[in-house]
Scaffold this motif. Structure first.
Motif, short mmCIF file in Angstrom:
data_model
loop_
_atom_site.label_atom_id
_atom_site.label_comp_id
_atom_site.label_asym_id
_atom_site.label_seq_id
_atom_site.Cartn_x
_atom_site.Cartn_y
_atom_site.Cartn_z
N ASP A 26 90.40 19.38 54.97
CA ASP A 26 91.23 19.60 53.79
C ASP A 26 91.07 21.00 53.21
O ASP A 26 92.02 21.58 52.70
CB ASP A 26 90.90 18.56 52.72
N ARG A 27 89.87 21.56 53.26
CA ARG A 27 89.66 22.88 52.65
C ARG A 27 90.44 23.96 53.41
O ARG A 27 90.98 24.90 52.80
CB ARG A 27 88.17 23.21 52.62
N ILE A 28 90.52 23.85 54.74
CA ILE A 28 91.31 24.81 55.51
C ILE A 28 92.79 24.62 55.22
O ILE A 28 93.54 25.60 55.09
CB ILE A 28 91.01 24.65 57.01
N ARG A 29 93.22 23.38 55.10
CA ARG A 29 94.62 23.12 54.79
C ARG A 29 95.00 23.69 53.43
O ARG A 29 96.05 24.32 53.27
CB ARG A 29 94.89 21.62 54.83
N GLN A 30 94.17 23.47 52.45
CA GLN A 30 94.47 23.99 51.10
C GLN A 30 94.47 25.51 51.07
O GLN A 30 95.31 26.13 50.44
CB GLN A 30 93.46 23.42 50.11
N ARG A 62 89.27 30.97 60.11
CA ARG A 62 88.26 32.02 60.29
C ARG A 62 87.48 32.26 59.00
O ARG A 62 86.27 32.52 59.03
CB ARG A 62 88.93 33.30 60.75
N GLU A 63 88.15 32.20 57.86
CA GLU A 63 87.45 32.39 56.59
C GLU A 63 86.46 31.27 56.31
O GLU A 63 85.40 31.50 55.72
CB GLU A 63 88.47 32.48 55.44
N GLU A 64 86.80 30.04 56.74
CA GLU A 64 85.93 28.90 56.48
C GLU A 64 84.88 28.70 57.57
O GLU A 64 84.13 27.73 57.54
CB GLU A 64 86.77 27.63 56.35
N GLY A 65 84.85 29.58 58.56
CA GLY A 65 83.84 29.48 59.60
C GLY A 65 84.22 28.60 60.77
O GLY A 65 83.37 28.32 61.63
N ARG A 66 85.46 28.13 60.83
CA ARG A 66 85.91 27.34 61.96
C ARG A 66 86.85 28.21 62.80
O ARG A 66 87.93 28.57 62.36
CB ARG A 66 86.64 26.08 61.50
N TRP A 67 86.39 28.53 64.00
CA TRP A 67 87.14 29.47 64.84
C TRP A 67 88.20 28.70 65.62
O TRP A 67 87.91 28.07 66.64
CB TRP A 67 86.19 30.20 65.78
N LEU A 68 89.44 28.76 65.15
CA LEU A 68 90.57 28.17 65.86
C LEU A 68 91.07 29.15 66.91
O LEU A 68 91.22 30.35 66.63
CB LEU A 68 91.70 27.81 64.89
N MET A 69 91.31 28.68 68.08
CA MET A 69 91.83 29.53 69.14
C MET A 69 93.29 29.87 68.88
O MET A 69 94.06 29.01 68.43
CB MET A 69 91.67 28.85 70.50
#
Length: 329
Positions: free
Chosen positions: A237-241, A274-281
């Protein structure tokens, strides 16, 4: 003094006041009739009650009682849902029927199928509405969107827009147009893939519907695609927001004009991850939005430039506030 002279009476479509029988047999007073009873307003005499209810009766209290009416009218059928259906094997009460009666029902069913459509236009309408129902079911759209898409296909046929175009393309364009009019985040690729029609044919059919019928379609913003893409990518949810905030800020700055809305929403999700530390390809995000990785990188650079401008503006405001505080001191 009569009651009608004291209290004001408003308009009610159930009240009948233009009849010659609006006189009470007891006091010759004013008589009104509503959906329940006929009453004299002067003396209160009930002249008639327990009127016949012509509405449908959907509930059955036991197995013996049957509904007085059939299913409600619907725009998803070429005959508004009033077609005749001949069953197989059992009668209306669920009892087995004999072989002779089954053969007779089979002959009746064959003749009923042959005479079901009065013209070729009605046959095309039935085929097109069936395609619309299939697409809305595959795309998991609501019944209201389905009915609007069916009505749109019916209007296209009445305006003779099917000439020279396939029924499948017009049906897919009707579904896409109904989604656009209701603000649903659906791409032409999604609809054309389910319709098994080339994307270019669906796009051309939608342009024709939009120009000829004047659809009230609103522009699609990138923030509308963020929830769907985040759900496909299983983002928290934090990445979505954060991605929705980035998309809304970009819309306010006017940098989303003329860009692919799903592509910009995918770039917002990539940057937020990327800002939240989850590296999406990039390939994974681009595949969910059906775009190229180059589009992701271009929109990412645009978002980074907006962040840099915002940081510079915030730093300048802080320095000005500090200078003004020193001058006051």
């Amino acid at each position: 003094m009569a009651i009608r002279d004291i209290y004001e009476t408003g308009f009610d479509e159930d009240i009948q006041t233009d009849s010659s029988t609006n006189q009470c047999p007891e006091c010759d007073g004013w008589v009104t009739t509503n959906a329940v009873e006929t009453v004299c307003e002067d003396c209160g005499l009930v002249i008639d009650e327990q009127r016949i209810d012509h509405g449908p009766e959907w509930r059955a209290y036991d197995d013996e009682e049957r509904e007085r009416t059939g299913a409600p009218l619907t725009a998803a059928r070429h005959d508004r849902g009033l077609s005749t259906e001949i069953g197989r094997g059992t009668d209306a009460n669920g009892n087995e029927i004999s072989g002779q009666k089954r053969r007779r029902l089979a002959r009746m069913r064959r003749e009923q199928t042959r005479g079901r459509w009065r013209s070729k236009a009605e046959r095309n309408l039935a085929h097109g509405l069936g395609e619309v129902r299939r697409l809305t079911s595959a795309l998991e759209l609501s019944d209201s969107v389905r009915d609007q898409a069916c009505q749109l296909f019916r209007s296209a046929q009445n305006e003779d827009l099917l000439r020279g175009r396939s029924i499948e393309a017009i049906a897919a364009a009707s579904v896409y147009g109904a989604c656009r009019c209701n603000g649903r985040s659906r791409l032409v690729d999604d609809v054309s893939e389910m319709a098994r029609v080339a994307e270019s044919r669906v796009t051309n059919a939608y342009k024709t519907l939009n120009e000829e019928l004047g659809l009230p379609a609103e522009p699609v913003s990138p923030s509308m695609f963020v929830p769907r893409l985040a759900s496909d990518l299983e983002c928290p949810d934090r990445i979505r927001q954060r991605a929705r905030t980035l998309a809304e800020q970009a819309e306010e700055r006017g940098v989303t004009t003329g860009v692919h809305p799903a592509g910009f929403a995918a770039a917002c999700l990539y940057k937020a991850g990327r800002e939240e530390g989850r590296w999406l390809m990039q390939s994974e995000v681009a595949g969910a939005a059906n775009i190229s990785t180059t589009t992701i990188r271009n929109h990412r650079d645009t978002l980074q430039q907006l962040d840099d401008e915002h940081s510079v503006g915030t730093k300048g405001d802080t320095e000005r506030r500090g200078a003004s505080a020193k001058s006051r001191g």
